[in-house]
Write a protein that holds these residues in place. Structure first.
Motif, short mmCIF file in Angstrom:
data_model
loop_
_atom_site.label_atom_id
_atom_site.label_comp_id
_atom_site.label_asym_id
_atom_site.label_seq_id
_atom_site.Cartn_x
_atom_site.Cartn_y
_atom_site.Cartn_z
N TYR A 90 0.83 -1.20 0.00
CA TYR A 90 0.00 0.00 0.00
C TYR A 90 0.87 1.24 0.00
O TYR A 90 1.83 1.31 0.73
CB TYR A 90 -0.90 0.02 1.24
CG TYR A 90 -1.71 1.31 1.34
CD1 TYR A 90 -2.95 1.42 0.74
CD2 TYR A 90 -1.19 2.42 2.02
CE1 TYR A 90 -3.67 2.60 0.81
CE2 TYR A 90 -1.91 3.60 2.08
CZ TYR A 90 -3.14 3.69 1.48
OH TYR A 90 -3.85 4.85 1.54
N LEU B 111 3.46 7.87 1.04
CA LEU B 111 2.52 8.69 1.82
C LEU B 111 2.91 10.16 1.72
O LEU B 111 2.04 11.04 1.66
CB LEU B 111 2.52 8.26 3.29
CG LEU B 111 2.03 6.84 3.58
CD1 LEU B 111 2.08 6.56 5.07
CD2 LEU B 111 0.62 6.63 3.04
N ALA C 134 1.43 13.96 9.91
CA ALA C 134 0.32 13.28 9.21
C ALA C 134 0.81 11.95 8.63
O ALA C 134 0.14 10.92 8.72
CB ALA C 134 -0.26 14.17 8.12
N GLU D 43 1.34 9.40 11.37
CA GLU D 43 0.06 8.91 11.91
C GLU D 43 -0.59 7.91 10.97
O GLU D 43 -1.14 6.91 11.39
CB GLU D 43 -0.88 10.10 12.14
CG GLU D 43 -0.55 10.92 13.38
CD GLU D 43 -0.80 10.14 14.67
OE1 GLU D 43 -1.66 9.24 14.66
OE2 GLU D 43 -0.12 10.42 15.66
N ILE D 44 -0.55 8.18 9.68
CA ILE D 44 -1.16 7.25 8.72
C ILE D 44 -0.37 5.94 8.70
O ILE D 44 -0.94 4.86 8.66
CB ILE D 44 -1.24 7.91 7.32
CG1 ILE D 44 -2.30 9.03 7.37
CG2 ILE D 44 -1.57 6.89 6.25
CD1 ILE D 44 -2.33 9.90 6.14
N ARG E 111 1.29 4.72 11.19
CA ARG E 111 0.96 4.04 12.45
C ARG E 111 -0.32 3.23 12.29
O ARG E 111 -0.38 2.05 12.68
CB ARG E 111 0.80 5.07 13.58
CG ARG E 111 0.37 4.47 14.91
CD ARG E 111 0.27 5.52 16.02
NE ARG E 111 -0.77 6.50 15.81
CZ ARG E 111 -2.07 6.35 16.11
NH1 ARG E 111 -2.48 5.23 16.67
NH2 ARG E 111 -2.94 7.31 15.88
N LEU E 112 -1.34 3.81 11.70
CA LEU E 112 -2.60 3.07 11.52
C LEU E 112 -2.43 1.96 10.50
O LEU E 112 -3.05 0.90 10.63
CB LEU E 112 -3.73 4.02 11.15
CG LEU E 112 -4.24 4.91 12.30
CD1 LEU E 112 -5.48 5.68 11.86
CD2 LEU E 112 -4.56 4.09 13.55
N LEU E 113 -1.63 2.17 9.48
CA LEU E 113 -1.39 1.09 8.51
C LEU E 113 -0.79 -0.12 9.21
O LEU E 113 -1.15 -1.26 8.94
CB LEU E 113 -0.45 1.55 7.39
CG LEU E 113 -1.10 2.41 6.29
CD1 LEU E 113 -0.03 3.02 5.40
CD2 LEU E 113 -2.07 1.56 5.45
N THR F 199 -0.88 -0.84 12.53
CA THR F 199 -1.64 -1.41 13.63
C THR F 199 -3.05 -1.84 13.19
O THR F 199 -3.55 -2.86 13.64
CB THR F 199 -1.77 -0.42 14.80
OG1 THR F 199 -2.29 0.82 14.30
CG2 THR F 199 -0.41 -0.17 15.44
N ALA F 200 -3.66 -1.06 12.32
CA ALA F 200 -5.03 -1.39 11.90
C ALA F 200 -5.05 -2.07 10.53
O ALA F 200 -6.11 -2.48 10.06
CB ALA F 200 -5.89 -0.13 11.88
N GLY F 201 -3.90 -2.19 9.88
CA GLY F 201 -3.84 -2.91 8.61
C GLY F 201 -4.13 -2.01 7.41
O GLY F 201 -4.45 -0.84 7.55
N GLU F 202 -3.98 -2.60 6.24
CA GLU F 202 -4.27 -1.84 5.02
C GLU F 202 -5.77 -1.59 4.91
O GLU F 202 -6.57 -2.19 5.63
CB GLU F 202 -3.74 -2.58 3.80
CG GLU F 202 -2.22 -2.69 3.85
CD GLU F 202 -1.60 -3.07 2.51
OE1 GLU F 202 -2.34 -3.25 1.53
OE2 GLU F 202 -0.36 -3.17 2.45
N PHE F 203 -6.18 -0.69 4.03
CA PHE F 203 -7.59 -0.37 3.91
C PHE F 203 -7.86 0.09 2.50
O PHE F 203 -6.95 0.38 1.73
CB PHE F 203 -7.97 0.72 4.93
CG PHE F 203 -7.45 2.08 4.55
CD1 PHE F 203 -6.09 2.35 4.61
CD2 PHE F 203 -8.31 3.09 4.12
CE1 PHE F 203 -5.60 3.60 4.24
CE2 PHE F 203 -7.82 4.33 3.76
CZ PHE F 203 -6.46 4.58 3.82
N ARG G 40 -10.66 6.07 11.70
CA ARG G 40 -9.76 6.17 10.55
C ARG G 40 -10.53 6.76 9.39
O ARG G 40 -11.53 6.19 8.94
CB ARG G 40 -9.32 4.76 10.19
CG ARG G 40 -8.09 4.68 9.34
CD ARG G 40 -7.84 3.22 9.05
NE ARG G 40 -6.47 2.97 8.67
CZ ARG G 40 -6.01 1.80 8.29
NH1 ARG G 40 -6.80 0.75 8.29
NH2 ARG G 40 -4.76 1.66 7.92
N TYR H 99 -6.16 8.96 7.69
CA TYR H 99 -5.69 9.80 8.80
C TYR H 99 -6.57 9.54 10.03
O TYR H 99 -7.78 9.32 9.89
CB TYR H 99 -5.77 11.28 8.39
CG TYR H 99 -5.16 12.23 9.40
CD1 TYR H 99 -3.81 12.53 9.37
CD2 TYR H 99 -5.95 12.83 10.37
CE1 TYR H 99 -3.24 13.41 10.29
CE2 TYR H 99 -5.39 13.71 11.30
CZ TYR H 99 -4.04 13.99 11.25
OH TYR H 99 -3.50 14.86 12.17
#
Ligand code: FES
Ligand code: FES
Ligand code: FES
Lengths: 350, 350, 350
Positions: A2, A158, A308, A311-312, A314-316, A318-322, C54, C60
């Motif tokens: 991603y 990013l 920014a 942060e993005i 970090r979520l990639l 911990t929360a995975g791709e989207f 998210r 973000y």
């Protein structure tokens, strides 16, 4: 990975900014480039050098080793590598096998920074580096500020995505270079071989307090804001201010042009290097001379982009791709992303 | 795993140094041995004990629990384990199942450190521990320094590789025990069942300032430097200085012998324990008595080895495994590595 | 995952405590719930809101964004999400696609904390939240203490397991609410749909110094200690003290009842949220009024549980999963764990 397709990372046979000139000296420095450790240093004559950062003997980092003359002496058992990557000395033996070498990276020092070619050295073509005079960086008439460097905890695309979509100025940089009218104005897309440009022309533009103070702009102005992405690693933006078209006298007269240069270089798979520089149009220097931007406020703009990105990322992680929800303002950026991906895939296919 | 074949980690049915005597007391200590958490403590009578470090009930660390008499009381629900690993008390019930136990590790306290047998206790044979009198550690005539301990962020074999190749003295320890002649001198390899030794005899050896000051050596000397690896966990080195063969009078007369002991013990898959000690030959004590080595300079030698190990491990984890380029000075070390790997594989096959 | 079967994590279509009321305000807060980032904030009218954390545009975190009125404005490009999760504004375009939204989580604020329903909002039934008046939390006659919150570095079921087995009081809380007689007393198990309760009646109970001081108890007492688990996320314990049955006069007369409430909510796969509150029975308030518990000592009880959870999680992650040795005191807890697992599996099968 991603935001590219699986398995797509970065273009290797291209130039990237690797370091500020001031970062490279007579003590080797380890810096990761396209997911490889690289050792940077200068020869006695001052030429910057980049060689593979891992000793082929037992894997000690050459970027943590010392120099002898123009060569790096591995800090562990002393294998000595010249600037061309060839091993010239092994303390315990006289014969040196021809495969006793590390990769040597083509480097070109231009203005205050150093460009690297991570791929096949045979194919390194200096003409592929953007023309620094044309950019204003080596044209002495332009007023430059010293470039800055930050390591970023996010994958490089990013940051490219950030720079490809100036609608983010309105929110992320609301207190500095933003203004609601940036995002609201339809952008113009242009493209060519290996580059894309977006431009917005904003009549009677809204100026934040920061813009007025930092840039010395009084009264109403028209504003042309644009960003050109010279793939894979350099963005140059322009922020031009004019007497408004709507005014009777002096309409369209240029007031000020600021250029900002952003070089983005993949470090590891999920981190990158960010280099920024700026220059002011000499034809507008009377006004520019009044400009006393608060360095902290200018710095804040870059730190907002970096934050920014972090942060993005970090979520990639911990929360995975989207799955992204594309907006109208993404047309330009998605085109740029696709062109860069095509450049990478073409390399992989070659 | 690197530098061994895939799936090869460590010999279990062998003795390793687990701790300094001074580290083990009446408060349990968690220390990892061969990738398992172990709880170490002393009985009221002062005998060191090592039992499995994880309570079989709900997995609370026994190494973070408290003692009652000679037993560890699990800090969570109070299962109580004796020094032989057997559970002797469960607060909420009277019946204790025979499988309510943790592993008890054979330990032997010798000199100032404690040896552990991580494998099958039935096979723990004290005769397999190197003879400490012969080494000089329990021979009162030798002058010892208190042993030291460091946790190392690198897999244990990197430290063994370090000790198996003394050519690294020339570069990594250039400012202390090194000298260009160490790496340049051809070594002699000897081996036997479970051990290898390398020796270098250097005529008219180069002495660093550190060597002269720390060891009180004046004028020209010959130097014999060697290292014996008693697999899997102890290296003992000797550094012998003689009146040079090239001198008319007193040729070959011993001046000083220093012995250094290095115990390396696998902690996790990618970390290890490092214990070091040294002793000086009593027959050379007149000169040794003059020796006032700066403890910080001596310490630096070990820290250089640890730092090299940490750095190589860092690159293994971030840049991945790699194919080594073997040098002439690796013949001995590669033989030692292969013998240790054969020892591990023989265990796995048994 | 341990201690559940592989693939079993948490019940989604249930209520959990997400935050203390005091934690949620006019600055969005990111908090993970059942392994998803969630953005919490309050509307201008003070209603708590929880929406997906998210931004669907470029990812973000909305929990790091700002409010405009009752909506969250994504800090990157300004997509604006209302309290119902719907996007109401996109700076660069007029048309808003119907799928431009984030999840809105049903929330219910009760007493000093806020409950969340992580699963299908359609199925969120307020009647499934435990009756707070009955618990004593919203009954003004009960004397409450402000609730507390801690993030815990361990998977949530470790904390549930802790609360399901009060035998741990004897050892882990030996210096505060423990006593050897807790673990030694056989517990009574009761259960119903979605709940289990364990109770111990201890005659002539042992009182620690802490119990005497903190709770103002003098002389001999009988003690009934129990804990009810209202699955999946709330435990309420009672600690009742009586004049001993063994006494001639006043036998069985209640002295004091303390209730403690423990809410446990999955954060990520290996971390959780822990909320605790307590209340004292008004019918015993004369004695309770004398009670001046040292807040640090009370805090220590919770920190002991948290530390045990962190330590067990640490070993799970470094030493791997393991096979538990069940004790007599686990009958109740294992039943509770099995019922919770059945609740989760029933959801997954639905
Ligand atoms: S690791 Fe570089 S010379 Fe040995
Ligand atoms: S975890 Fe050790 S007694 Fe329960
Ligand atoms: S990431 Fe939220 S608006 Fe772009």
């Amino acid at each position: 990975m991603y935001p590219f397709d699986p398995g797509v990372y970065a273009a290797r046979n291209r130039w990237y900014v690797a370091a500020l000139s001031s970062e490279i000296g007579r003590t080797p420095m380890e810096r990761w480039i396209l997911n490889k450790p690289v050792a940077f240093y200068r020869t006695e004559a001052g030429t910057p050098v980049a060689i593979g950062g891992r000793c082929p003997h037992r894997g000690y980092p050459l970027g943590k080793s010392q120099l002898r003359g123009d060569a790096v002496v591995c800090g562990y058992h002393g294998m000595t590598f010249e600037a061309d990557g060839r091993c010239s000395h092994i303390p315990c033996q006289d014969v040196i096998a021809p495969n006793a070498r590390v990769k040597a990276y083509p480097l070109i020092e231009l203005w205050d920074w150093v460009w690297i070619w991570p791929g096949d050295p045979e194919r390194a073509d200096p003409a592929l580096i953007p023309d620094h005079f044309e950019l204003g960086l080596t044209d002495p008439a332009w007023k430059k500020r010293p470039p800055m460097y930050w390591p970023v905890n996010g994958r490089y695309q990013l940051l490219n995505d950030n720079l490809l979509d100036l609608s983010h100025l309105t929110v992320l940089h609301a207190s500095t270079i933003g203004g609601a009218d940036v995002a609201a104005t339809q952008e113009t897309h242009e493209e060519g071989g290996g580059w894309v440009r977006s431009t917005r022309y904003i009549e009677d533009a809204f100026m934040t307090d920061w813009s007025r103070q930092a840039r010395g702009i009084e009264g109403k102005v028209d504003r042309e804001i644009g960003m050109t992405f010279l793939m894979p690693g350099l963005h140059h933006g322009h922020d031009r201010f004019y007497r408004p078209r709507s005014e009777a006298t002096g309409a369209n007269e240029p007031i000020l042009e600021v250029r900002v240069f952003h070089a983005v270089t993949p470090a590891t798979l999920t981190t990158c290097h960010y280099f920024a520089a700026s220059a002011v149009d000499p034809t507008t220097h009377e006004i520019a001379a009044r400009t006393q931007p608060d360095p902290k406020a200018t710095m804040r703009i870059f730190l907002e982009d970096i934050e920014a990105t972090n942060e993005i990322e970090r979520l990639l992680q911990t929360a995975g791709e989207f799955k992204e929800l594309p907006l109208r303002s993404d047309v330009h950026g998605l085109r740029g992303r696709r062109m860069l991906q095509a450049m990478i895939k073409a390399e992989q296919a070659a």
